[in-house]
Design an enzyme around this catalytic site. Structure first.
Site, PDB file in Angstrom:
ATOM      1  N   GLY A  54      11.493  -7.595 -11.694  1.00  0.00           N
ATOM      2  CA  GLY A  54      12.485  -8.207 -10.840  1.00  0.00           C
ATOM      3  C   GLY A  54      13.369  -7.148 -10.108  1.00  0.00           C
ATOM      4  O   GLY A  54      14.798  -6.850 -10.706  1.00  0.00           O
ATOM      5  N   SER A  56      13.083  -7.074  -6.171  1.00  0.00           N
ATOM      6  CA  SER A  56      13.527  -7.487  -4.856  1.00  0.00           C
ATOM      7  C   SER A  56      14.461  -8.899  -4.918  1.00  0.00           C
ATOM      8  O   SER A  56      14.124  -9.321  -5.700  1.00  0.00           O
ATOM      9  CB  SER A  56      12.303  -8.034  -4.223  1.00  0.00           C
ATOM     10  N   SER A  88       6.119 -11.051  -8.869  1.00  0.00           N
ATOM     11  CA  SER A  88       4.691 -11.718  -9.277  1.00  0.00           C
ATOM     12  C   SER A  88       4.531 -11.746 -10.636  1.00  0.00           C
ATOM     13  O   SER A  88       5.003 -10.790 -11.437  1.00  0.00           O
ATOM     14  CB  SER A  88       3.987 -10.345  -8.627  1.00  0.00           C
ATOM     15  N   GLU A 171       1.640   5.296 -11.510  1.00  0.00           N
ATOM     16  CA  GLU A 171       0.269   4.504 -11.071  1.00  0.00           C
ATOM     17  C   GLU A 171       0.424   4.512  -9.496  1.00  0.00           C
ATOM     18  O   GLU A 171       0.092   3.464  -9.016  1.00  0.00           O
ATOM     19  CB  GLU A 171      -0.073   3.318 -11.717  1.00  0.00           C
ATOM     20  N   SER A 301       7.233  -1.516   2.145  1.00  0.00           N
ATOM     21  CA  SER A 301       6.299  -1.964   3.410  1.00  0.00           C
ATOM     22  C   SER A 301       5.788  -0.685   4.015  1.00  0.00           C
ATOM     23  O   SER A 301       6.356   0.451   3.678  1.00  0.00           O
ATOM     24  CB  SER A 301       7.245  -2.840   4.242  1.00  0.00           C
ATOM     25  N   ASN A 302       4.922  -0.930   4.795  1.00  0.00           N
ATOM     26  CA  ASN A 302       4.259   0.433   5.604  1.00  0.00           C
ATOM     27  C   ASN A 302       5.053   0.936   6.328  1.00  0.00           C
ATOM     28  O   ASN A 302       5.061   2.391   6.523  1.00  0.00           O
ATOM     29  CB  ASN A 302       2.979   0.096   6.118  1.00  0.00           C
ATOM     30  N   GLU A 303       6.337   0.201   6.989  1.00  0.00           N
ATOM     31  CA  GLU A 303       7.053   0.837   8.025  1.00  0.00           C
ATOM     32  C   GLU A 303       8.142   1.641   7.038  1.00  0.00           C
ATOM     33  O   GLU A 303       8.229   2.859   7.476  1.00  0.00           O
ATOM     34  CB  GLU A 303       7.919  -0.297   8.594  1.00  0.00           C
TER      35      GLU A 303
HETATM   36  C1  LIG Z   1       2.923 -10.719  -2.322  1.00  0.00           C
HETATM   37  C2  LIG Z   1       4.191  -9.927  -2.758  1.00  0.00           C
HETATM   38  C3  LIG Z   1       4.335  -9.673  -3.956  1.00  0.00           C
HETATM   39  C4  LIG Z   1       5.598  -8.819  -4.398  1.00  0.00           C
HETATM   40  N1  LIG Z   1       5.764  -8.646  -5.817  1.00  0.00           N
HETATM   41  C5  LIG Z   1       7.090  -8.238  -6.049  1.00  0.00           C
HETATM   42  C6  LIG Z   1       7.573  -8.068  -7.408  1.00  0.00           C
HETATM   43  O1  LIG Z   1       6.488  -8.385  -8.271  1.00  0.00           O
HETATM   44  N2  LIG Z   1       8.380  -7.349  -7.601  1.00  0.00           N
HETATM   45  C7  LIG Z   1       9.639  -7.358  -6.603  1.00  0.00           C
HETATM   46  O2  LIG Z   1      10.676  -6.804  -7.121  1.00  0.00           O
HETATM   47  N3  LIG Z   1       9.267  -7.144  -5.506  1.00  0.00           N
HETATM   48  C8  LIG Z   1       8.039  -7.744  -5.106  1.00  0.00           C
HETATM   49  N4  LIG Z   1       7.419  -8.086  -3.801  1.00  0.00           N
HETATM   50  C9  LIG Z   1       8.550  -7.641  -2.841  1.00  0.00           C
HETATM   51  C10 LIG Z   1       8.195  -6.362  -1.762  1.00  0.00           C
HETATM   52  O3  LIG Z   1       8.568  -5.287  -2.359  1.00  0.00           O
HETATM   53  C11 LIG Z   1       9.146  -6.477  -0.598  1.00  0.00           C
HETATM   54  O4  LIG Z   1       8.667  -8.016   0.055  1.00  0.00           O
HETATM   55  C12 LIG Z   1       9.093  -5.512   0.507  1.00  0.00           C
HETATM   56  O5  LIG Z   1       9.889  -4.169   0.035  1.00  0.00           O
HETATM   57  C13 LIG Z   1       9.842  -5.851   1.736  1.00  0.00           C
HETATM   58  O6  LIG Z   1      11.170  -6.341   1.491  1.00  0.00           O
HETATM   59  P1  LIG Z   1      11.459  -7.818   2.423  1.00  0.00           P
HETATM   60  O7  LIG Z   1      10.340  -8.862   2.203  1.00  0.00           O
HETATM   61  O8  LIG Z   1      12.882  -8.082   1.814  1.00  0.00           O
HETATM   62  O9  LIG Z   1      11.396  -7.319   3.806  1.00  0.00           O
HETATM   63  P2  LIG Z   1      12.692  -6.782   4.771  1.00  0.00           P
HETATM   64  O10 LIG Z   1      13.121  -5.477   3.904  1.00  0.00           O
HETATM   65  O11 LIG Z   1      13.569  -8.019   5.097  1.00  0.00           O
HETATM   66  O12 LIG Z   1      11.861  -6.120   5.873  1.00  0.00           O
HETATM   67  C14 LIG Z   1      11.410  -7.002   6.940  1.00  0.00           C
HETATM   68  C15 LIG Z   1      10.679  -6.182   7.979  1.00  0.00           C
HETATM   69  O13 LIG Z   1      11.483  -4.950   8.668  1.00  0.00           O
HETATM   70  C16 LIG Z   1      10.978  -3.739   8.192  1.00  0.00           C
HETATM   71  N5  LIG Z   1      11.967  -3.068   8.058  1.00  0.00           N
HETATM   72  C17 LIG Z   1      12.876  -3.086   7.259  1.00  0.00           C
HETATM   73  N6  LIG Z   1      13.770  -2.016   6.907  1.00  0.00           N
HETATM   74  C18 LIG Z   1      13.265  -0.856   7.784  1.00  0.00           C
HETATM   75  C19 LIG Z   1      13.523   0.439   8.295  1.00  0.00           C
HETATM   76  N7  LIG Z   1      14.437   1.133   7.690  1.00  0.00           N
HETATM   77  N8  LIG Z   1      12.734   0.869   9.306  1.00  0.00           N
HETATM   78  C20 LIG Z   1      11.662   0.275   9.707  1.00  0.00           C
HETATM   79  N9  LIG Z   1      11.086  -0.833   9.426  1.00  0.00           N
HETATM   80  C21 LIG Z   1      12.043  -1.458   8.273  1.00  0.00           C
HETATM   81  C22 LIG Z   1       9.933  -3.989   7.164  1.00  0.00           C
HETATM   82  O14 LIG Z   1       9.045  -2.951   7.145  1.00  0.00           O
HETATM   83  C23 LIG Z   1       9.607  -5.306   7.538  1.00  0.00           C
HETATM   84  O15 LIG Z   1       8.574  -5.309   8.351  1.00  0.00           O
HETATM   85  C24 LIG Z   1       6.283  -8.450  -3.317  1.00  0.00           C
HETATM   86  C25 LIG Z   1       6.086  -9.027  -1.960  1.00  0.00           C
HETATM   87  C26 LIG Z   1       5.045  -9.757  -1.566  1.00  0.00           C
HETATM   88  C27 LIG Z   1       4.938 -10.094  -0.329  1.00  0.00           C
END
Ligand SMILES: Cc1cc2nc3c(=O)[nH]c(=O)nc-3n(C[C@H](O)[C@H](O)[C@H](O)COP(=O)(O)OP(=O)(O)OC[C@H]3O[C@@H](n4cnc5c(N)ncnc54)[C@H](O)[C@@H]3O)c2cc1C
Length: 319
Positions: A54, A56, A88, A171, A301-303
């Site tokens: 937990g 995000s 997840s 990991e 994210s990859n960004e």
């Molecule tokens: C299938 C799935 C499983 C997941 N499992 C878990 C889990 O078990 N536990 C957990 O805690 N989290 C989990 N996550 C969360 C995951 O780590 C986040 O979705 C991820 O870090 C992106 O955050 P966000 O979705 O809030 O997008 P945002 O942070 O809102 O980002 C939106 C977009 O903006 C871009 N962006 C944001 N900031 C910047 C920046 N500074 N520079 C450039 N680009 C930027 C991002 O790359 C993205 O494209 C999971 C997500 C998915 C989709």
């Protein structure tokens, strides 16, 4: 451990232990008290404690330190209220680890504590998120007056950010990703050599061969990324931008591999049903094409990974 993981992946064995074994256990070993190690590690190893993460929240993903779910001290306990996002496996777990805001007035990285708690019958509710590939892998998790004993804080109170970052360092070699890509390509090549494969392939010509060869070469590169990371870890170094490089390459390679399968099978690749008589290779490339969309988002994210490479790897300015 690396060799074991590689052999397991080669044998297509299911991953055992989940996040408890790969993330939570090693973190408790570093930051936990003796009492916490005794209480948490053995049941995790026995598979009795199944963990979800937990971190995000609806307003805190890439900018994780903005998390708002509050943990307020009340005697020997904390009372937690708020919401986590994308938890997840929470629907299959009975324990959760996470980061919670314990001091809203401190600078945002400083007022966070890392806590563990049972998920059952204590004000935690889990709501499914169904992906566009019809999978239930992740969830929203709600906390309503959840009481957590103060001795379930791992590490120091208000220093949980650093515990969480330790956890994310584990990991990272992702050897399973490299093995899996290689196995997918092998299955595609073998299938194209069968009578059914010859019928289903829309393209067995030069272009398809070149695409598959490119993916094979890239999978070799991915193996080398994994070897680099594991050799750093073996010498006591913590991979940083190196892990980001590997994460980007691995996730994008999965998407390219899916795309290669889709192009090879042409219109047959539109069949989603694994069991249909016309489905090539149990629709595994079709389904990967859809499931792999999230690979470039989860785990940071990859960004964000590119930002890490730019600032920590290449020493470029932040803005
Ligand atoms: C299938 C799935 C499983 C997941 N499992 C878990 C889990 O078990 N536990 C957990 O805690 N989290 C989990 N996550 C969360 C995951 O780590 C986040 O979705 C991820 O870090 C992106 O955050 P966000 O979705 O809030 O997008 P945002 O942070 O809102 O980002 C939106 C977009 O903006 C871009 N962006 C944001 N900031 C910047 C920046 N500074 N520079 C450039 N680009 C930027 C991002 O790359 C993205 O494209 C999971 C997500 C998915 C989709």
């Amino acid at each position: 451990q690396f060799i074991f993981n590689m052999e397991m992946a080669e044998a297509e064995a299911p991953m055992v232990g989940g996040q408890g074994l790969s993330l939570m256990g090693p973190t408790v070993l570093i930051h936990g008290t003796d009492e916490q190690k005794e209480r948490l590690l053995a049941p995790t190893l026995r598979g009795e404690m199944l963990w979800s993460q937990g971190f995000s929240e609806p307003g805190a993903g890439s900018d994780l330190a903005s998390l708002q779910t509050r943990a307020v001290r009340d005697g020997d306990e904390y009372i937690i209220n708020g919401q986590k996002m994308w938890t997840s496996t929470a629907h299959k777990s009975n324990w959760l680890f996470g980061m919670f805001r314990t001091d809203p007035d401190a600078p945002k990285h400083r007022g966070i504590s890392f806590m563990v708690m049972p998920q059952t019958n204590n004000g935690i509710s889990v709501r499914p998120i169904i992906s566009m590939g019809f999978e239930h892998a992740t969830n929203e998790t709600f906390f309503e007056d959840v009481r957590v004993p103060a001795n379930n804080v791992i590490g120091e109170v208000n220093r949980g950010w650093y515990v969480g970052m330790t956890l994310l360092d584990f990991e990272r070699s992702n050897i399973a990703g490299a093995v899996e890509t290689r196995r997918r390509l092998r299955s595609l090549i073998d299938y194209l050599d069968t009578d059914e494969g010859r019928l289903r392939a829309q393209d067995r010509g030069q272009r398809a061969r070149a695409l598959i060869a490119d993916r094979w070469i890239e999978s070799e590169v991915l193996f080398n990324f994994s070897f680099r990371i594991i050799s750093m870890q073996a010498s006591g170094l913590v991979p940083n931008y190196e892990a980001s490089t590997s994460k980007i390459f691995s996730s994008e390679l999965s998407q390219r591999t899916a795309n290669t399968g889709m192009k090879t099978f042409g219109l047959y690749a539109n069949i989603w049903d694994r069991g249909h008589e016309l489905t090539p290779l149990d629709a595994r490339f079709t389904q990967l094409y859809v499931h792999s969309v999230v690979f470039t988002i989860f785990g940071g994210s990859n960004e964000i990974q590119r930002n890490i490479i730019a600032t920590r790897g290449l020493a470029l300015p932040r803005s």
